[in-house]
Design a protein around this motif. Structure first.
Motif, PDB file in Angstrom:
ATOM      1  N   GLU A 184      42.578  54.614  34.586  1.00 56.19           N
ATOM      2  CA  GLU A 184      43.386  53.990  33.367  1.00 56.19           C
ATOM      3  C   GLU A 184      44.694  53.445  34.039  1.00 56.19           C
ATOM      4  OE1 GLU A 184      43.649  55.599  29.317  1.00 56.19           O
ATOM      5  OE2 GLU A 184      45.497  56.270  30.025  1.00 56.19           O
ATOM      6  N   ILE A 185      45.207  54.289  35.021  1.00 60.22           N
ATOM      7  CA  ILE A 185      46.488  53.898  35.487  1.00 60.22           C
ATOM      8  C   ILE A 185      46.316  52.749  36.557  1.00 60.22           C
ATOM      9  CG2 ILE A 185      48.503  54.838  37.285  1.00 60.22           C
ATOM     10  CD1 ILE A 185      47.892  57.539  36.298  1.00 60.22           C
ATOM     11  N   ALA A 186      45.242  52.685  37.265  1.00 63.46           N
ATOM     12  CA  ALA A 186      44.998  51.768  38.033  1.00 63.46           C
ATOM     13  C   ALA A 186      44.692  50.374  37.277  1.00 63.46           C
ATOM     14  CB  ALA A 186      43.701  51.900  38.938  1.00 63.46           C
ATOM     15  N   ILE A 187      44.171  50.417  36.181  1.00 57.73           N
ATOM     16  CA  ILE A 187      43.756  49.192  35.372  1.00 57.73           C
ATOM     17  C   ILE A 187      45.226  48.692  34.884  1.00 57.73           C
ATOM     18  CG2 ILE A 187      42.867  48.068  33.764  1.00 57.73           C
ATOM     19  CD1 ILE A 187      40.775  48.269  36.009  1.00 57.73           C
ATOM     20  N   ARG A 188      45.977  49.608  34.452  1.00 56.58           N
ATOM     21  CA  ARG A 188      47.243  49.154  33.713  1.00 56.58           C
ATOM     22  C   ARG A 188      48.245  48.637  34.817  1.00 56.58           C
ATOM     23  NH1 ARG A 188      51.244  54.130  33.574  1.00 56.58           N
ATOM     24  NH2 ARG A 188      51.473  53.336  35.548  1.00 56.58           N
ATOM     25  N   ASN A 189      48.206  49.169  35.931  1.00 54.66           N
ATOM     26  CA  ASN A 189      48.890  48.412  37.244  1.00 54.66           C
ATOM     27  C   ASN A 189      48.473  47.111  37.626  1.00 54.66           C
ATOM     28  OD1 ASN A 189      50.930  50.573  37.010  1.00 54.66           O
ATOM     29  ND2 ASN A 189      50.215  51.728  38.785  1.00 54.66           N
ATOM     30  N   LEU A 190      47.146  47.022  37.491  1.00 51.29           N
ATOM     31  CA  LEU A 190      46.691  45.635  37.878  1.00 51.29           C
ATOM     32  C   LEU A 190      46.971  44.796  36.765  1.00 51.29           C
ATOM     33  CD1 LEU A 190      44.795  44.514  39.940  1.00 51.29           C
ATOM     34  CD2 LEU A 190      42.767  45.326  38.420  1.00 51.29           C
ATOM     35  N   LYS A 191      46.938  45.204  35.655  1.00 49.13           N
ATOM     36  CA  LYS A 191      47.278  44.040  34.319  1.00 49.13           C
ATOM     37  C   LYS A 191      48.711  43.754  34.733  1.00 49.13           C
ATOM     38  CE  LYS A 191      44.213  45.811  30.740  1.00 49.13           C
ATOM     39  NZ  LYS A 191      44.186  46.609  29.506  1.00 49.13           N
ATOM     40  N   VAL A 192      49.577  44.392  35.117  1.00 50.08           N
ATOM     41  CA  VAL A 192      50.806  44.070  35.073  1.00 50.08           C
ATOM     42  C   VAL A 192      51.267  43.650  36.324  1.00 50.08           C
ATOM     43  CG1 VAL A 192      51.686  45.727  33.225  1.00 50.08           C
ATOM     44  CG2 VAL A 192      51.684  46.221  35.692  1.00 50.08           C
ATOM     45  N   GLY A 193      50.372  43.658  37.264  1.00 53.75           N
ATOM     46  CA  GLY A 193      50.804  42.998  38.776  1.00 53.75           C
ATOM     47  C   GLY A 193      51.810  43.657  39.712  1.00 53.75           C
ATOM     48  N   ILE A 194      51.612  45.051  39.666  1.00 50.42           N
ATOM     49  CA  ILE A 194      52.622  45.770  40.567  1.00 50.42           C
ATOM     50  C   ILE A 194      52.053  45.646  42.120  1.00 50.42           C
ATOM     51  CG2 ILE A 194      53.115  48.181  41.309  1.00 50.42           C
ATOM     52  CD1 ILE A 194      53.329  48.984  38.422  1.00 50.42           C
ATOM     53  N   ASN A 195      50.625  45.775  42.064  1.00 42.54           N
ATOM     54  CA  ASN A 195      50.159  45.577  43.400  1.00 42.54           C
ATOM     55  C   ASN A 195      48.878  45.252  43.356  1.00 42.54           C
ATOM     56  OD1 ASN A 195      49.250  45.724  46.168  1.00 42.54           O
ATOM     57  ND2 ASN A 195      50.515  47.602  46.825  1.00 42.54           N
ATOM     58  N   ASP A 196      48.555  43.818  43.149  1.00 43.44           N
ATOM     59  CA  ASP A 196      46.996  43.628  43.112  1.00 43.44           C
ATOM     60  C   ASP A 196      45.943  43.982  44.311  1.00 43.44           C
ATOM     61  OD1 ASP A 196      47.837  42.412  40.694  1.00 43.44           O
ATOM     62  OD2 ASP A 196      47.436  40.454  41.373  1.00 43.44           O
ATOM     63  N   ARG A 197      46.579  43.916  45.422  1.00 41.74           N
ATOM     64  CA  ARG A 197      45.829  44.308  46.711  1.00 41.74           C
ATOM     65  C   ARG A 197      45.436  45.686  46.505  1.00 41.74           C
ATOM     66  NH1 ARG A 197      49.143  42.734  49.749  1.00 41.74           N
ATOM     67  NH2 ARG A 197      48.471  40.561  49.904  1.00 41.74           N
ATOM     68  N   LYS A 209      40.186  40.400  40.795  1.00 35.54           N
ATOM     69  CA  LYS A 209      41.417  40.882  39.613  1.00 35.54           C
ATOM     70  C   LYS A 209      40.549  40.808  38.228  1.00 35.54           C
ATOM     71  CE  LYS A 209      45.941  41.142  37.844  1.00 35.54           C
ATOM     72  NZ  LYS A 209      47.473  40.632  38.127  1.00 35.54           N
ATOM     73  N   GLU A 210      40.418  39.164  38.016  1.00 39.09           N
ATOM     74  CA  GLU A 210      40.027  39.088  36.594  1.00 39.09           C
ATOM     75  C   GLU A 210      38.759  39.682  36.350  1.00 39.09           C
ATOM     76  OE1 GLU A 210      39.696  35.144  38.975  1.00 39.09           O
ATOM     77  OE2 GLU A 210      40.916  36.849  38.902  1.00 39.09           O
ATOM     78  N   ASN A 211      37.806  39.791  37.131  1.00 36.74           N
ATOM     79  CA  ASN A 211      36.513  40.191  36.955  1.00 36.74           C
ATOM     80  C   ASN A 211      36.587  41.995  36.771  1.00 36.74           C
ATOM     81  OD1 ASN A 211      35.266  38.039  37.072  1.00 36.74           O
ATOM     82  ND2 ASN A 211      34.260  38.203  39.093  1.00 36.74           N
ATOM     83  N   ILE A 212      37.461  42.719  37.636  1.00 32.17           N
ATOM     84  CA  ILE A 212      37.488  43.995  37.337  1.00 32.17           C
ATOM     85  C   ILE A 212      38.051  44.199  35.876  1.00 32.17           C
ATOM     86  CG2 ILE A 212      38.853  45.985  37.974  1.00 32.17           C
ATOM     87  CD1 ILE A 212      38.469  45.098  40.838  1.00 32.17           C
ATOM     88  N   LEU A 213      38.969  43.383  35.579  1.00 29.18           N
ATOM     89  CA  LEU A 213      39.658  43.751  34.160  1.00 29.18           C
ATOM     90  C   LEU A 213      38.736  43.449  33.059  1.00 29.18           C
ATOM     91  CD1 LEU A 213      43.284  41.856  34.729  1.00 29.18           C
ATOM     92  CD2 LEU A 213      42.565  44.552  34.603  1.00 29.18           C
ATOM     93  N   LEU A 214      37.872  42.570  33.331  1.00 27.33           N
ATOM     94  CA  LEU A 214      36.653  42.028  32.195  1.00 27.33           C
ATOM     95  C   LEU A 214      35.556  43.183  32.176  1.00 27.33           C
ATOM     96  CD1 LEU A 214      36.199  38.201  32.733  1.00 27.33           C
ATOM     97  CD2 LEU A 214      37.224  39.484  30.804  1.00 27.33           C
TER      98      LEU A 214
END
Length: 661
Positions: free
Chosen positions: A310-323, A365-370
């Motif tokens: 949940e934390i990883a997805i949240r940070n991925l959404k806001v773009g803290i560190n996509d890599r 990124k977009e595929n992981i979120l979906l």
């Protein structure tokens, strides 16, 4: 309208040595650049050639995407990486799947980037605006220098390559001579040290934990808050690097704000690992303890692991560190998938396949979120979080000479486990004993310490300190784990004639190579630590000082396979431990002074390759040296007599090493 600032690139490198703790300095620098904005921050630890291949592959994919927009080239990244890395035609064939027209179209682009790597053209086009290399122990010299020299190829201007850390601070001149890069010495404690006019104090910034998820390497000491509540030390021990790294004692560094920021951005951590070098010397020690309690680490504190996905997805959404969070999210999803069975396993696999996230290199990124939106109900159904005790660890140890009832009482108010009390010298025993007893009286039961040896101590001093700890365990009903730590110089000797700082070859004046190897062989059986249990200790190190000294002289293989060679005493052939002992005693009592000196010189140098060629030794002297042959290969090689005997012993061992932890 003002033009947007150009994104610049900063690379943080840690040499690919083995270490337990993450690079705290680089984590602070990552926070610094993230606060600045307009910086693309990359952290890397691993094979630097592989890193270059992946960077070049990114550029290749960008060009292919511009050239042929109908194909999602990112989903073929793993194949493109392998083609550039290996130049093998099979990967090219996989990319085009028999489409000759497509092959003719993309081959010039692929060949360009393949040659760009293999011909070294990338060296002429560095793409990083700034590069930082951290350093650690001096005996990691070779890999550190190799990393610094490689980093010179990556940065646009050599003046924008910064080398810092422990080794850099201890041996800046040596690094400069080896690389041409002048390292930074000490800690970044002043505003504007990286950019004039900037007000951030880098050493006081919270750590950027996200960069640790950019790499494959896993630090063994993870899931902890790292930090300092003080800097420096009031002592100036000759074997210690702290006076160089942190020359001024700073008695208080606030903790709470940094911990809270880390919690907010990266999730809660189980333990608190503090790197203070002498926290008890602080006049603000009561405030430090209160800060620790306020951060949630009072005595008996519990930790409930958060939902990391949940934390990883949240940070991925806001773009803290996509890599980082592409890697972490993909890893957690695949780990979760591996736990599923039957229908749930099939459904989650279908989602993973649909969005092409089964491989890290092809995960977008977009595929992981979906994919997460569809996987989330399954994940939430199975996610469980059980509470665990938290621990505080002053990892560098606390000074036994500064213990008193007041500060021990304060220590007992936090979740400290273990309490590490320095015991580097047998001469400090009165202080050490007082510290242990005060701590036990305050209710503390779990202790640990590093026991420095091979400095100016004698071998018997190590045995005595270990025995003292074992006896304290029994008398006080506590746990003390001792970790003998071999001393290594951090600088060349004063005359500059000898330099052992870049390797592990130093031998103290009361030690020799055989004794060092004997201690290491003993520690091999104890996994590097010694806890409670007199029977175990006496078997490992000897019942008394004479037996310990005998162990130091014993052949290394006899130590490593102690019980097997004792068992051999009852077998024909005369090659067990008792036979060695008899031969040793006979040589030491009957040999001439000249021969005894020659034998001891050979044994203590721990070099036995050419002993059969030595002249002047008696038959019994030659017989003694035969025991020192390295028999480890014979023991594991089928067809040898020792292999046969070891198999016989293993099928019905008469002695087992039992340890009560």
């Amino acid at each position: 309208m003002a033009r947007p600032k150009k994104i610049r690139k900063v690379l943080l490198l840690e040499p690919n040595y083995a270490n337990k703790f993450p690079p705290i300095g680089l984590m602070k620098i990552a926070t610094y650049y993230r606060n600045l904005g307009n910086w693309d921050i990359v952290f890397y630890k691993g094979d630097l050639k592989r890193f270059i291949v992946e960077q070049i592959s990114e550029h290749c994919i960008e060009e292919l995407t511009e050239f042929l927009v109908d194909i999602d080239w990112y989903l073929k990244k793993d194949v493109i990486v392998e083609f550039i890395r290996t130049r093998k035609k099979e990967y090219l064939d996989t990319l085009v799947a028999g489409n000759a027209e497509l092959k003719d179209t993309i081959l010039p682009i692929l060949s360009f980037y393949k040659d760009y790597y293999w011909k070294g053209t990338w060296k002429d086009n560095p793409e990083w605006d700034r590069v930082y290399v951290t350093t650690l122990f001096t005996f990691y010299w070779d890999i550190t220098i190799e990393t610094i020299n490689f980093a010179k190829l990556l940065v646009k201007k050599k003046s924008d390559l910064m080398v810092g850390g422990v080794l850099a601070s201890i041996q800046p001149n040596e690094i400069y001579q080896a690389t041409g890069i002048k390292p930074y010495v000490g800690v970044l404690q002043t505003p504007g040290q990286l950019d004039k006019g900037d007000t951030q104090i880098i050493d006081q910034l919270p750590l950027d934990y996200s960069i640790l998820d950019e790499i494959d390497y896993k630090y063994s000491m993870s899931n902890a808050f790292y930090g300092y509540t003080t800097r420096g030390c009031i002592r100036h021990c000759s074997f210690c690097a702290v006076p160089i790294l942190e020359p001024s004692y700073q008695s208080y560094i606030p903790l709470k704000e940094r911990i809270n920021l880390i919690r907010e951005h990266f999730g809660d951590q189980k333990d608190l690992l503090l790197m203070d070098n002498n926290v008890l010397a602080s006049k603000e020690f009561p405030q430090i303890i209160q800060d620790i309690i306020d951060c949630g680490f009072g005595k008996g504190a519990m930790f409930t692991p958060p939902n990391q996905l949940e934390i990883a997805i949240r940070n991925l959404k806001v773009g803290i560190n996509d890599r980082a969070y592409i890697r972490k999210s993909q890893s957690l999803i695949m780990e979760f998938y591996g736990t599923l069975k039957d229908e749930e396993s099939f459904e989650v696999y279908r989602i993973i396949s649909k969005y092409h996230i089964g491989k890290l290199l092809t995960s977008k990124k977009e595929n992981i979120l979906l994919a997460y939106q569809q996987i989330k109900p399954y994940y939430d159904k199975h996610f469980k979080s059980s509470s665990q005790l938290r621990f505080v660890d002053f990892n560098q140890g606390v000074d036994a000479r500064l213990f008193n009832e007041d500060n021990v009482k304060l220590l007992s108010k936090i979740a400290i486990r273990p309490l590490r009390i320095a015991f580097d010298n047998i001469k400090t025993l009165p202080f050490y004993e007082k510290a242990i007893r005060l701590s036990v009286n305050a209710g503390l039961k779990d202790f640990s310490n590093y026991l420095l040896y091979n400095f100016d101590d004698k071998p018997i001093d190590l045995y005595r300190r270990l025995k003292i700890n074992v006896e304290f365990c029994e008398e006080l009903n506590v746990s003390i784990y001792s970790f003998p730590m071999k001393y290594h110089p951090i600088r060349p000797d004063k005359n500059g004639d000898v330099d052992y700082s870049h390797n592990r070859d130093f031998i103290g004046k009361y030690w020799n190579r055989k004794y060092i190897r004997a201690v290491q062989a003993i520690l091999n059986s104890t996994k590097g630590k010694i806890g409670k249990g007199k029977a175990f200790f006496y078997k490992a190190f000897g019942n008394d000082e004479d037996q310990f000294l005998e162990l130091l002289e014993m052949p290394e293989t006899f130590i490593l396979y102690r019980f097997f060679f004792e068992w051999l005493d009852n077998k024909p052939g005369g090659f067990g431990t008792a036979h060695w002992r008899k031969c040793w005693n006979r040589c030491m009592s009957e040999s001439s002074d000249t021969e005894k000196s020659m034998l001891l010189d050979i044994i203590h140098q721990n070099k036995f390759n050419s002993v059969s060629e030595l002249s002047g030794l008696s038959q019994q002297g030659q017989e003694l040296l035969l025991y020192y042959t390295n028999f480890r290969k014979d023991i594991i090689t089928p067809g040898t007599e020792l292999y046969r005997l070891k198999k016989e012993y293993d099928s019905n061992p008469t002695i087992k090493l039992k340890r009560k932890l």
